[in-house]
Structure formats: C-alpha cells, structure tokens
Write an enzyme that holds these catalytic residues in place. Structure first.
Site, PDB file in Angstrom:
ATOM      1  CD  GLU A  39      -2.162   1.459   0.310  1.00  0.00           C
ATOM      2  OE1 GLU A  39      -3.383   0.913  -0.112  1.00  0.00           O
ATOM      3  OE2 GLU A  39      -2.476   2.855  -0.162  1.00  0.00           O
ATOM      4  N   GLY A  45      -7.703   2.203   2.694  1.00  0.00           N
ATOM      5  CA  GLY A  45      -7.913   2.686   1.553  1.00  0.00           C
ATOM      6  C   GLY A  45      -8.582   4.045   1.753  1.00  0.00           C
ATOM      7  CB  CYS A  47     -13.350   2.951   2.579  1.00  0.00           C
ATOM      8  SG  CYS A  47     -14.795   2.672   3.472  1.00  0.00           S
ATOM      9  CB  ALA A 185     -26.949  15.772  -7.569  1.00  0.00           C
ATOM     10  CD  GLU A 207     -26.677  15.267 -11.806  1.00  0.00           C
ATOM     11  OE1 GLU A 207     -25.904  14.833 -10.945  1.00  0.00           O
ATOM     12  OE2 GLU A 207     -26.397  14.682 -12.989  1.00  0.00           O
ATOM     13  CG  ASP A 316     -13.863   2.003  -6.420  1.00  0.00           C
ATOM     14  OD1 ASP A 316     -14.746   0.889  -6.117  1.00  0.00           O
ATOM     15  OD2 ASP A 316     -13.724   3.167  -6.214  1.00  0.00           O
ATOM     16  CG  HIS A 450     -45.528  -1.399  17.963  1.00  0.00           C
ATOM     17  ND1 HIS A 450     -45.660  -0.577  16.886  1.00  0.00           N
ATOM     18  CD2 HIS A 450     -45.976  -0.599  18.939  1.00  0.00           C
ATOM     19  CE1 HIS A 450     -46.278   0.625  17.121  1.00  0.00           C
ATOM     20  NE2 HIS A 450     -46.893   0.441  18.529  1.00  0.00           N
TER      21      HIS A 450
HETATM   22  P1  NAD Z   1     -21.492   9.159  -9.440  1.00  0.00           P
HETATM   23  O1  NAD Z   1     -20.732   8.955 -10.843  1.00  0.00           O
HETATM   24  O2  NAD Z   1     -22.062   8.555  -8.598  1.00  0.00           O
HETATM   25  O3  NAD Z   1     -22.087  10.611  -9.662  1.00  0.00           O
HETATM   26  C1  NAD Z   1     -21.642  11.816 -10.348  1.00  0.00           C
HETATM   27  C2  NAD Z   1     -22.870  12.561 -10.504  1.00  0.00           C
HETATM   28  O4  NAD Z   1     -22.384  13.568 -11.382  1.00  0.00           O
HETATM   29  C3  NAD Z   1     -24.025  11.953 -11.540  1.00  0.00           C
HETATM   30  O5  NAD Z   1     -25.229  12.417 -10.927  1.00  0.00           O
HETATM   31  C4  NAD Z   1     -23.753  12.762 -12.797  1.00  0.00           C
HETATM   32  O6  NAD Z   1     -24.893  13.045 -13.592  1.00  0.00           O
HETATM   33  C5  NAD Z   1     -23.226  13.887 -12.660  1.00  0.00           C
HETATM   34  N1  NAD Z   1     -22.265  14.573 -13.493  1.00  0.00           N
HETATM   35  C6  NAD Z   1     -21.590  13.968 -14.513  1.00  0.00           C
HETATM   36  N2  NAD Z   1     -21.132  15.042 -15.267  1.00  0.00           N
HETATM   37  C7  NAD Z   1     -21.657  16.199 -14.820  1.00  0.00           C
HETATM   38  C8  NAD Z   1     -21.458  17.632 -15.228  1.00  0.00           C
HETATM   39  N3  NAD Z   1     -20.603  17.754 -16.350  1.00  0.00           N
HETATM   40  N4  NAD Z   1     -22.218  18.623 -14.764  1.00  0.00           N
HETATM   41  C9  NAD Z   1     -22.956  18.201 -13.549  1.00  0.00           C
HETATM   42  N5  NAD Z   1     -23.074  16.979 -13.284  1.00  0.00           N
HETATM   43  C10 NAD Z   1     -22.508  15.970 -13.788  1.00  0.00           C
HETATM   44  O7  NAD Z   1     -20.082   9.966  -8.508  1.00  0.00           O
HETATM   45  P2  NAD Z   1     -19.447  10.314  -7.029  1.00  0.00           P
HETATM   46  O8  NAD Z   1     -20.916  10.889  -6.497  1.00  0.00           O
HETATM   47  O9  NAD Z   1     -18.507  11.232  -7.424  1.00  0.00           O
HETATM   48  O10 NAD Z   1     -19.086   8.891  -6.463  1.00  0.00           O
HETATM   49  C11 NAD Z   1     -18.021   8.433  -7.027  1.00  0.00           C
HETATM   50  C12 NAD Z   1     -18.259   6.699  -6.558  1.00  0.00           C
HETATM   51  O11 NAD Z   1     -17.939   6.493  -5.217  1.00  0.00           O
HETATM   52  C13 NAD Z   1     -19.424   6.335  -6.958  1.00  0.00           C
HETATM   53  O12 NAD Z   1     -19.542   4.994  -7.789  1.00  0.00           O
HETATM   54  C14 NAD Z   1     -20.199   6.266  -5.906  1.00  0.00           C
HETATM   55  O13 NAD Z   1     -21.333   5.211  -5.928  1.00  0.00           O
HETATM   56  C15 NAD Z   1     -19.215   6.094  -4.703  1.00  0.00           C
HETATM   57  N6  NAD Z   1     -19.534   6.267  -3.556  1.00  0.00           N
HETATM   58  C16 NAD Z   1     -20.685   5.906  -2.738  1.00  0.00           C
HETATM   59  C17 NAD Z   1     -21.038   6.427  -1.622  1.00  0.00           C
HETATM   60  C18 NAD Z   1     -22.214   5.762  -0.732  1.00  0.00           C
HETATM   61  O14 NAD Z   1     -22.387   4.647  -1.329  1.00  0.00           O
HETATM   62  N7  NAD Z   1     -22.720   6.266   0.271  1.00  0.00           N
HETATM   63  C19 NAD Z   1     -20.402   7.679  -1.064  1.00  0.00           C
HETATM   64  C20 NAD Z   1     -19.571   8.254  -1.658  1.00  0.00           C
HETATM   65  C21 NAD Z   1     -18.900   7.608  -3.067  1.00  0.00           C
END
Ligand code: NAD
Length: 471
Positions: A39, A45, A47, A185, A207, A316, A450
């Site tokens: 690493e 990570g 995470c 978003a 978004e 990933d 409940h």
């Molecule tokens: P994501 O890909 O899930 O979401 C990115 C968002 O950005 C999408 O809604 C997309 O439509 C939007 N987007 C793309 N291009 C754009 C633009 N030009 N202008 C405006 N909006 C645009 O990515 P993320 O939120 O960065 O997360 C990255 C990864 O990490 C994902 O795979 C996610 O599932 C994971 N993650 C998960 C969690 C969780 O499960 N709680 C938390 C953090 C990250």
C-alpha cells in the site's frame, strides 16, 4: 531497484490495502496462503482514510448540528447553540486513525507481510516495491490480486486548485466554506451538500441529469430533493458546467441551465464530484499483459480473474459497482478461488445494497420501478410513508418512505428504494429475502418489533400482497 532489495516469494500478492485488498489478504491468509500486501498511501483505502468512515463521522455531527439549531425548539434545547465543525473534523480524523490502526493489527494477526510503498509489476509473476524510506523489495508470487481502486474524474473546463477540489481536500479541511457549489449530485455530492448545509453553508448543487441521484428510483430523487431544499440547499438539475476556476477572491463557476442560459456563480469553494475512473497507471499493469475493457476498467470474469489466469482484480478498478462492501465481497471471492476453497457468486451487481448517508438517508437494492417494468413487465409495487410510522414520529423524522418492487409471477422481491431515518439499516432483511427467493406470502408472516422503523417494511410487504394494515 537497489542491489540490496529484499527478495520474497509468496503465494498471493495483494496490490492496494483498501476494503477490497485488505479483506482479500485476510481471507487468503486464513485459507493457508502466504500473503504480502503493498500500500502506497492509505491503509484501509480511501474508505477508512478520507471516504466512508470519516464522512460518516462528519454526517453524524451534521445531524447533531441540525438538531441543536433547526430543531432546537422541537427538542426544548436552548436557542442559538451552534455545533463546532472543528470538533467534527477532529473526531473524524481520530475515528479514521483508529480504524487504520485496526487494519495494521489485522494484517499482523493474520501473518500478512505489509509493505508501505509503491508496488509495480515487472511481469505476471513478479513485482517490486519501492518505499519512501529508501528500502526496496522484489516479490515473486503465484497469484496477484489487483485492488488499486480509482481516481476522481474531472470535467473539461474545470481547473482544480485551492478552491476547486475533489472530495479529499474537503474531508481533510478543518473549516467549511461559507458557500459551496457542488458539481454532481451522485452520492459524494449529496453527502457533502448535506454536511455543509447542516452546518450553515450556502450550498448549490449542479447536476447534469434531470434529477439528483439519477441512478436511483425516480421517487427517491423527488423525495430527497424536497428534503434537501428544506435544508436550504439550492438544487439545479439539467445544469451543464462550462468552467470552474480559482480566482484571487474565491471560486467562479459558469454553467448552462436547461433553458440554455449561461449562469455565473461566485462561491467560496467548488467540490467536483462527477464520478471515479479505475486506476490503471503507475503500477506496471502493462508488464502483466492484463486486459483492459473499452470502458477503461480491468476486465474480469465472474470469478474476478483477469485475462492473465493467475492475476485477479477486485473493487473500483473493475468498475463493477464502486462501493466498499462490493470490493470486500469480491476480495473474499477472489481469495477463495485462489485457494480453491468453496465460495459464493457475485451475481447481478444491481442486487448489491446501496446507501447514501445524507439527512434523510437513501438506501436501495435491485431494480428501480422503471427497470423492473422494462425487464419483468408484470410487477407489484407498494410504498409506505414514514409519516404513518410511530417510531419515525418518536424520533421526529417523518420524511421519506419505503417502496418495494416484486415480480408478480414469482412473488419475490426485485428491488427496494427508501428515503428516511437510518434506512440503510433496513436493507439486510430485504437483500436476504431477495437473495433467498423468499416470497411476499412468507415475508408478511415475519413479525417486526413495535415501534420500529422496520414496521414500514412489514406494511409494504402487506401492500405487495394487496392488504396494507395501517395505511
Ligand atoms: P457518481 O458517478 O455516482 O455521480 C456523479 C454525478 O455527477 C452523477 O449524478 C452525474 O450525472 C453528475 N455529472 C456528471 N457530469 C456532470 C457535469 N458535467 N455537470 C454536472 N453533473 C455531472 O460519482 P460520485 O458521487 O463522485 O461518487 C463516486 C463513486 O463513489 C461512485 O461510484 C459512488 O457510488 C461511490 N460513492 C458511494 C458512496 C455511498 O455509497 N454512500 C459515497 C461516496 C462515493
């Protein structure tokens, strides 16, 4: 490589100690393999260090911040109390650091050799490690597991800088900006918007798609939009970001709205959260001959084997579903295949549980209603709102709902979509039932305590069967 590099031969070399890599290493060691793990930066990570864990601490503090400010009257708290973001930051770092120590402890306990440095393949059976302290190693392996994760994507026109950053800079920051523009978003954008707004920042989310969390069921996006607007967050969908730059006085964002107008926003900080790309560079992937897909991810089969039979890839870097628990499950599977132990199948990745830890939370698994209607046709759908749940009233969080989707022919669950207090904790009953093929007729016989939030599921099970009790 220096001449006095240590030479080591192991059964399994794991590259990357994130939730996928370190769990794979433990499982391989438990199954009698000799294991080394390399690493370069984040033990545990992204995470544990700058992702899932520290952000959940920040989100918990955000909930408390909202409780003492917005909801002070409801709970009879003194007016004018503000929660300290500095305290949230400090606790998020100490929780993360404690968990990171836990990873080292687990490596040691399982007899796994740890290398802190940059690993690089030199062939399909050898790799080198170069450590910051100047030491080096040459490792020969029978099998390797690539668990190198992903890196943030950026947009054309967006120049990263001091005030235009990805999530890491925001997680590690001791302060929150007065105003924040979030681009994207998805889960990251929504979670950070939720934290910053709860602590009083002026937040705007831009978004590109026509709704937030566009991968989720449309009802989830609509309900969460309402809740986030109540938190004071401005949400602009159909926004195409043209540029974002640092300026001497702040950050500057230009986007085109759905009417085709160009809008300029001045803000204190911009968070770019438009997704991740698998990490393919910097560790000698070319030297292995491992194949990469058109989508820029390492190609794997159902057992996580790459095009080179002794090399596996998980997490990933495979771009299957970038979630920590998916990487862990893949890690266990890969280790078990390598050790020729009995194992599981990953199945359809859409059936994995998903959660976004905003306030309120979002949790889901399986098909959205639109996907289910497209793929199955004859489906049953039932929703139950938390406003009709006694425990939600007791907690004082009645926003949201549970929505279940079942196959009308097999009468088994195909998906669940939830918004509300701690809904991520409701997922295991649903994913277990779906995985085991439990029918609605059996699910309605499962008595729920409940008062609990989980009674909403019981009601929705009854709803699928056509006879809801309390709604
Ligand atoms: P994501 O890909 O899930 O979401 C990115 C968002 O950005 C999408 O809604 C997309 O439509 C939007 N987007 C793309 N291009 C754009 C633009 N030009 N202008 C405006 N909006 C645009 O990515 P993320 O939120 O960065 O997360 C990255 C990864 O990490 C994902 O795979 C996610 O599932 C994971 N993650 C998960 C969690 C969780 O499960 N709680 C938390 C953090 C990250």
């Amino acid at each position: 490589m220096t001449e006095n590099a240590e030479e080591l031969a192991v059964n399994v070399l794991v590259l990357g100690a994130g939730p996928g890599g370190y769990v794979a290493a433990i499982r391989a060691a438990q199954l009698g393999q000799t294991v080394a793990i390399v690493e370069r930066e984040y033990w545990g990570g992204v995470c544990l260090n700058v992702g899932c864990i520290p952000t959940k601490v920040l989100l918990r503090h955000a909930e408390v911040a909202a409780l003492v400010s917005r909801h002070a009257k409801t709970f009879g708290l003194p007016e004018g109390v503000t929660a300290s973001f500095q305290a949230a930051h400090e606790r998020s770092r100490s929780v993360a650091e404690g968990r990171i120590k836990g990873v080292h402890y687990l490596m040691k306990k399982n007899g796994i050799r740890q290398f802190a440095g940059t690993g690089a393949f030199t062939s399909e059976t050898t790799a080198t490690v170069t450590s910051p302290d100047g030491s080096a190693a040459v490792i020969t392996f029978d099998h390797a597991i690539i668990a190198t994760g992903s890196e943030i994507r950026n947009l054309p026109g967006v120049t990263l800088g001091e005030r235009v950053t990805g999530y890491i800079e925001v997680v590690l920051s001791e302060t929150l900006p007065e105003s924040l523009v979030v681009i994207g978003a998805g889960p990251i954008g929504i979670e950070f918007a939720s934290v910053a707004a709860s602590f009083g920042s002026q937040v705007t989310v831009l978004e590109y798609q026509d709704r937030i969390l566009p991968a989720e069921d449309a009802d989830v996006s609509a309900d969460l939009t309402k809740a986030l607007k109540k938190l004071g967050i401005t949400i602009v969908t159909g926004a195409r970001v043209v540029s974002a730059n640092d300026t001497p006085s702040g950050a500057h964002v230009v986007y085109e709205n759905s009417a085709g107008e160009t809008i300029e926003v001045a803000t204190h900080h911009v968070l770019v959260a438009v997704g991740f790309s698998p990490r393919l560079d910097g560790y000698g992937l070319d030297a292995t001959g491992v194949g990469v897909s058109d989508r820029g991810a390492i190609d794997v089969d159902a057992q996580l084997r790459t095009s080179v039979p002794n090399i596996f890839a998980i997490g990933d870097v495979t771009a299957k579903l970038s979630l920590a628990h998916v990487a862990e499950a893949q890690g266990i599977l890969a280790a078990e295949v390598i050790a020729a132990a009995s194992t599981r199948h990953m199945g359809d990745y859409r059936d994995m549980p998903r959660a976004v830890y905003s306030s309120p939370q979002v949790a889901s698994f399986g098909l959205t209603e639109v996907q289910a209607r497209d793929e199955i046709g004859d489906v049953l759908v039932a929703s139950f709102p938390f406003v009709a749940n006694g425990k939600a009233h007791a907690v004082g969080e009645t926003a949201g709902f549970v929505k279940l989707i079942a196959n009308a022919t097999t009468r088994t669950l195909m998906g669940a979509h939830m918004v509300g207090p701690d809904v991520s904790e409701l997922l295991p009953e649903l994913t277990l039932a779906a995985g085991q093929g439990t029918t609605i007729d059996d699910l309605i016989t499962n008595v729920h305590a409940h008062p609990t939030l989980s009674e909403s599921l019981q009601e929705a099970f009854h709803g699928l069967a056509g006879h809801m009790i309390n709604f």
